[in-house]
Design an enzyme around this catalytic site. Sequence first.
Site, PDB file in Angstrom:
ATOM      1  N   ALA A  95       0.677  -1.195   0.121  1.00  0.00           N
ATOM      2  CA  ALA A  95       0.154   0.005  -0.117  1.00  0.00           C
ATOM      3  C   ALA A  95       0.865   1.368   0.048  1.00  0.00           C
ATOM      4  CB  ALA A  95      -0.740  -0.024   1.231  1.00  0.00           C
ATOM      5  N   THR A  96       2.003   1.085   0.634  1.00  0.00           N
ATOM      6  CA  THR A  96       2.908   2.346   0.608  1.00  0.00           C
ATOM      7  C   THR A  96       3.223   2.646  -0.725  1.00  0.00           C
ATOM      8  OG1 THR A  96       3.965   2.017   2.894  1.00  0.00           O
ATOM      9  CG2 THR A  96       5.233   3.460   1.551  1.00  0.00           C
ATOM     10  N   GLN A 203      -6.730  -0.648   5.083  1.00  0.00           N
ATOM     11  CA  GLN A 203      -7.530  -1.251   6.160  1.00  0.00           C
ATOM     12  C   GLN A 203      -8.944  -1.667   6.039  1.00  0.00           C
ATOM     13  OE1 GLN A 203      -5.858  -2.043   8.943  1.00  0.00           O
ATOM     14  NE2 GLN A 203      -4.134  -0.662   8.948  1.00  0.00           N
ATOM     15  N   SER A 223      -3.555  -3.580   0.480  1.00  0.00           N
ATOM     16  CA  SER A 223      -2.218  -3.979   1.114  1.00  0.00           C
ATOM     17  C   SER A 223      -2.570  -5.468   0.963  1.00  0.00           C
ATOM     18  CB  SER A 223      -2.003  -3.482   2.342  1.00  0.00           C
ATOM     19  OG  SER A 223      -1.107  -4.298   2.951  1.00  0.00           O
ATOM     20  N   THR A 263       9.780  -7.325 -12.842  1.00  0.00           N
ATOM     21  CA  THR A 263       8.968  -8.535 -12.649  1.00  0.00           C
ATOM     22  C   THR A 263       7.807  -8.522 -11.784  1.00  0.00           C
ATOM     23  OG1 THR A 263      10.836  -9.659 -13.819  1.00  0.00           O
ATOM     24  CG2 THR A 263       9.212 -11.226 -12.838  1.00  0.00           C
ATOM     25  N   CYS A 349       4.641   1.900  12.270  1.00  0.00           N
ATOM     26  CA  CYS A 349       5.544   2.833  11.606  1.00  0.00           C
ATOM     27  C   CYS A 349       5.805   3.914  12.599  1.00  0.00           C
ATOM     28  CB  CYS A 349       4.885   3.485  10.587  1.00  0.00           C
ATOM     29  SG  CYS A 349       4.034   2.538   9.259  1.00  0.00           S
TER      30      CYS A 349
END
Lengths: 425, 92
Positions: A95-96, A203, A223, A263, A349
Amino acid sequence: MASLLKNSTQRAVRPLCRFRGLASLPVYLDAQATNPTDPRVLDSMLPYLTEQYGNPHSRTHQYGWDSEKAVDKAREQIAGLINAHPKEIVFTSGATESNNTALKGVARFYKGKKKHIITTQTEHKCVLDSCRKLQEEGIDVTYLGVKKSGLIDLEEFEKAIRPDTVLASIMTVNNEIGVIQSIEEIGKICRKHKVFFHTDAAQAVGKIPIDVNAMNIDLLSISGHKIYGPKGVGALFVRRRPRVRLEAIISGGGQERGLRSGTVPSPLTVGLGAACEIASVEHAYDYEHAKRLSQKLVDGIQSRVGHIERNGDPQHTYPGCVNLSFSFIEGESLLMALKDIAISSGSACTSASLEPSYVLRALGSREDLAHSSIRFGIGRFTTESEIDYVIDKIEHHVNRLREMSPLWEMYQEGIDLSTIQWSQH
Amino acid sequence: MSLYRTEALTLYRNLLRSSRLFKTYNFREYVYRRSRDAFRENKNVSDSEKIQELLKEGNRQLQIAQRQGAINGMFSMNKVIIENTPQYSARR
C-alpha cells in the site's frame, strides 16, 4: 553406507523443531499492523514457489504462460472484490508504494495544468510524506483537519476544492482509530468538481464492502498482508473511464501498463488474489466475528476498569479496531506491563517513538489521553478466549498502575486534574 | 436425503479432525469454528443440487486444511500463552 542411506530415507519428514511449546507467544491483538497469512492463501501460493516458477512476462514457453495465467486470475479476483475491471489493477509492492504511485504519479502528470492536492491530517505516514515531497516540487497541499469523531467535515472539504485541484486523497478506514470516512459522499463531491479521488483502503478492503463505481473512486490502494495475504505485495486500482493518467515512479521494462516496471512476483500476486477471493466470500462472517469480540472487549474493560475513553466515532468505525485511552496512567507503562499481549499505542511505523500519536492529536484529544492510548486489533484468527485473557490482564495491570499513579490519588481526593498548572520543562 | 446426510456427517467429522493438524493455536481454532459455523448455517438446506455444491466445496476445503495442517505442523514451534493456561484454553 547402505544403512546410512536407509536411516535417512526412513524418517520421512523431520519437523523444524522437535521440542515444541517451550516458549510462549503473546496473544496477538495487532491486526492493523499485520495479520498472519491465511493457510488457504499459502495453499494457493505454494505451487508458484515450487514448480511453477516461470516469469509471467516470458511469452516464449509454457513456464511463462502458466505464470501469466495465474497473475491474470489474481487480477480478476482483486477486481472482483472492489467491482473494478481486471485491467484497472496494477500490482505494487504494497500500500505504501500504491499511495506513492497514486499521489506522485497524478500530481506530476498534471503538474502543467493543475497543482493542488487535498488530503487530511489523519492519513497514513506514506501519504503525508509523499505530500511533503510534492510540496518541495511546487505542488500546493491542503491538510484538512478532522472533527472530534475523526470524520472530515464535508462542507469544509468542498470549500477547499480550487479550480486547480487535481487530486483528493482521503483514507477509507483509519489505521489508528478505525474511523470509516463517508467515501460515497466524498466521491460524489470529487466527481462533481472533476477532481480525481484517491483513497488508501489498506485497512478497508475485504473488511467493509467497497465498490469503486458506486463510490466514484478513481484510485484505490490495497495491501496484501492486511487482508491475510503475503507481505511485500499490494495493488493500485487506476480507473480507465474517465481515464486517470499517472507518471510512473519506477522506470524499466514497462510491465503493468508502464505504471510499475519490474517482474511481477507471481507467487505473491496469486496470494493476494486468493486473499481477495476469500475476503469476498468471508467478509460478512469476519465482520460479525470482529464486531462480537470488539463489543465483548470494550464492555469488559468498561465494566471492570472504568475511566476509559474510546477514540474516534463509535458508529462510523470498523469494529476490529478499538482505540482506548486509559485515564491516569501512561500508555507506554501499560504496554510494558502487558508484554503477554501484542498490542501497540498506534501505527507500527511510529511505534518506536514516545511522541503521542499525531492522529489522536488531530482529533483534539487531550495530551494526557493521547499519551495513554492503546490500539487493539481484532482479526479473523482472534479467539474469544484471547479476549477473556486480555480483559483479565488489563483489569489487573490498570488497577495496579493506577494504585501507583499520583494522578489517580488526586482524582480520588476530588481534585479536578484539568485545573492543575503543570510546570514547564 | 439420507444419502447426503452420511456424506455430510463424514465431511463434518473430517473437517473438525483436520483442525487438530494445525499446531498454531489461532489457525486450529479458526478451522474448527469456521467448519462448525458453516455446517450450522447450512443444516436446513434441502435442495439436492445446493447440497452437492456445498459438499464439493467442503471437500475442497478439507483437502486444503489437510495439506496446510501438515505443513503448519512442521513449522509451528511455540505455543500461544493462553494454551498453557487451562482456564482460557477450553474451547467453546
